[in-house]
Design an enzyme around this catalytic site. Structure first.
Site, PDB file in Angstrom:
ATOM      1  N   ARG A   1       0.827  -1.213   0.000  1.00 33.17           N
ATOM      2  CA  ARG A   1       0.000   0.000   0.000  1.00 33.17           C
ATOM      3  C   ARG A   1       0.856   1.256   0.000  1.00 33.17           C
ATOM      4  NH1 ARG A   1      -4.193  -2.156   4.612  1.00 33.17           N
ATOM      5  NH2 ARG A   1      -4.976  -3.908   3.385  1.00 33.17           N
TER       6      ARG A   1
ATOM      7  N   CYS B   1       1.271  15.597 -14.119  1.00 32.73           N
ATOM      8  CA  CYS B   1       1.449  14.641 -15.224  1.00 32.73           C
ATOM      9  C   CYS B   1       1.971  13.320 -14.680  1.00 32.73           C
ATOM     10  CB  CYS B   1       2.413  15.220 -16.245  1.00 32.73           C
ATOM     11  SG  CYS B   1       1.700  16.612 -17.121  1.00 32.73           S
TER      12      CYS B   1
ATOM     13  N   SER C   1       0.436  11.823 -19.053  1.00 28.54           N
ATOM     14  CA  SER C   1       0.729  12.610 -20.249  1.00 28.54           C
ATOM     15  C   SER C   1       2.216  12.928 -20.254  1.00 28.54           C
ATOM     16  CB  SER C   1      -0.114  13.896 -20.169  1.00 28.54           C
ATOM     17  OG  SER C   1       0.167  14.787 -21.201  1.00 28.54           O
TER      18      SER C   1
ATOM     19  N   ILE D   1       4.601  13.503 -29.257  1.00 28.07           N
ATOM     20  CA  ILE D   1       5.560  14.419 -29.877  1.00 28.07           C
ATOM     21  C   ILE D   1       4.730  15.568 -30.454  1.00 28.07           C
ATOM     22  CG2 ILE D   1       7.244  14.719 -31.747  1.00 28.07           C
ATOM     23  CD1 ILE D   1       7.959  11.759 -31.492  1.00 28.07           C
TER      24      ILE D   1
HETATM   25  O1  LIG Z   1       6.433  16.469 -15.431  1.00 33.29           O
HETATM   26  C1  LIG Z   1       5.856  16.752 -16.515  1.00 33.29           C
HETATM   27  C2  LIG Z   1       4.965  17.789 -16.614  1.00 33.29           C
HETATM   28  C3  LIG Z   1       4.375  18.024 -17.817  1.00 33.29           C
HETATM   29  N1  LIG Z   1       4.632  17.259 -18.897  1.00 33.29           N
HETATM   30  C4  LIG Z   1       3.972  17.576 -20.183  1.00 33.29           C
HETATM   31  C5  LIG Z   1       2.990  16.590 -20.732  1.00 33.29           C
HETATM   32  C6  LIG Z   1       2.121  17.463 -21.624  1.00 33.29           C
HETATM   33  O2  LIG Z   1       2.807  17.682 -22.862  1.00 33.29           O
HETATM   34  C7  LIG Z   1       2.047  18.764 -20.865  1.00 33.29           C
HETATM   35  C8  LIG Z   1       0.821  18.861 -19.997  1.00 33.29           C
HETATM   36  O3  LIG Z   1      -0.309  19.039 -20.783  1.00 33.29           O
HETATM   37  P1  LIG Z   1      -1.727  18.343 -20.471  1.00 33.29           P
HETATM   38  O4  LIG Z   1      -2.642  18.942 -21.483  1.00 33.29           O
HETATM   39  O5  LIG Z   1      -2.090  18.726 -19.074  1.00 33.29           O
HETATM   40  O6  LIG Z   1      -1.542  16.867 -20.636  1.00 33.29           O
HETATM   41  O7  LIG Z   1       3.215  18.767 -20.047  1.00 33.29           O
HETATM   42  C9  LIG Z   1       5.532  16.216 -18.816  1.00 33.29           C
HETATM   43  O8  LIG Z   1       5.821  15.509 -19.791  1.00 33.29           O
HETATM   44  N2  LIG Z   1       6.110  15.993 -17.609  1.00 33.29           N
END
Ligand SMILES: O=c1ccn([C@H]2C[C@H](O)[C@@H](COP(=O)(O)O)O2)c(=O)[nH]1
Ligand SMILES: Nc1nc(=O)c2c([nH]1)NC[C@@H]1CN(c3ccc(C(=O)N[C@@H](CCC(=O)O)C(=O)O)cc3)CN21
Length: 279
Positions: free
Chosen positions: A134, A154, A179, A220
């Site tokens: 946990r 993210c 993301s 990308i």
């Molecule tokens: O630690 C991180 C913070 C952000 N990202 C990237 C991933 C996305 O390209 C954007 C966030 O956009 P959303 O529309 O909220 O998904 O920032 C990352 O890779 N790593």
């Protein structure tokens, strides 16, 4: 070829050849244009850190010092303040995500860790019974999202598990990310969470074991394809970079410093690439 370089090259090829396009993406570039991206879903990789497999590419320099400092800001300091990130830790890459004039990135990341006392709870759980299943850091807190604006986390969930092999206890970790801007932050995110895993392992005097990395939407951006092609044209280094944490076993989590980390045999291909980020 090293595992991390092969995975990176495979992911770039996979997104370019089999990816699909976002149609109405949230972010935009500095010029106001919508930042769409080509993406795949459900990317997973496994690295055996104990065997020297680290999730860092050598195809371009990765801002590893900043990545590690960011993890201290979030998990040791429990802060969301840009002033301390920039002035005390030298990390400049979060400035574009300030919420209004608050001087912060909102009730997110470090502020969430502090509010729910996540690190102390995690360490207490592992101490009480290392074999409990946990051990979870969860930054996905709807209550916090309602409190303020701000980018939603993210890399939002990390799970830890202990495994004994012979006389040795290994700490494994799984990072789940919703993301990922692959060319910019894939290895920053992976390596900073490996650093966190190493800090927790040291706190208990355990070894680091495996690192599992799951990304749900791996993309990308449409302004990054020249950089992607340049990366595919490069030949990775024949050196294998290793991240070390130079403190004795049993060093308290909160006493470890960013300078205690050392990345050896890191000889990335240059020059550095330039990115116009999606904000
Ligand atoms: O630690 C991180 C913070 C952000 N990202 C990237 C991933 C996305 O390209 C954007 C966030 O956009 P959303 O529309 O909220 O998904 O920032 C990352 O890779 N790593
Ligand atoms: N589109 C996007 N991509 C991201 O990676 C990202 C966001 N947004 N929003 C929040 C944070 C900020 N992050 C960032 C932003 C910029 C760099 C960047 O410019 N990196 C440079 C080096 C920077 C340095 O040396 O400090 C690089 O070449 O990787 C890295 C991570 C990760 N996150």
């Amino acid at each position: 070829m090293r595992k991390a370089d092969k995975i990176f090259i495979d992911n770039i090829n996979n997104i370019m050849n089999n990816g699909v396009w976002s149609e109405n993406a949230r972010p935009s570039y500095k010029n106001g244009k919508t930042a769409n991206s080509k993406y795949i879903t459900g990317a997973f990789a496994e690295y055996d850190l104990a065997k020297g497999e680290f999730p860092i590419t050598t195809l371009r320099p990765i801002a590893i010092k900043s990545a590690i400092n960011e993890i201290f800001w979030i998990y040791q300091e429990g802060s969301n303040e840009l002033k301390t990130l920039v002035n005390n830790r030298g990390v400049h890459y979060w400035k574009d995500w300030e919420v209004g004039d608050s001087g912060t990135i909102g009730q997110r990341y470090g502020a969430t860790v502090k509010k729910y006392d996540i690190i102390n709870k995690l360490l207490a759980g592992l101490k009480k019974n290392p074999w409990n299943r946990r051990n979870i850091i969860n930054l996905w807190q709807y209550e916090d999202f309602e409190e303020t604006d701000g980018l939603l986390p993210c890399a939002f969930m990390t799970m830890f598990d202990v495994r004994r092999v012979g006389d040795t206890l290994f700490l494994d970790a799984t990072l789940t990310q919703r993301s990922n801007d692959m060319l910019v932050a894939h290895h920053i995110n992976a390596m900073q969470y490996v650093a966190l895993q190493m800090m927790i392992a040291k706190h208990f005097g355990w070894k680091v074991g495996k690192f599992f990395y799951f990304v749900n939407n791996l993309h990308i951006y449409d302004n990054q394809f020249d950089n992607a092609k340049e990366l595919l044209n490069r030949i990775p280094s024949d050196k294998n970079p290793i991240l070390k944490l130079n403190v004795p076993d049993g060093t308290d989590f909160f006493k470890i410093k960013p300078e205690d980390f050392e990345l050896i045999d890191y000889e990335p291909v240059k020059p550095q690439l330039k990115f116009d980020l999606a904000i």
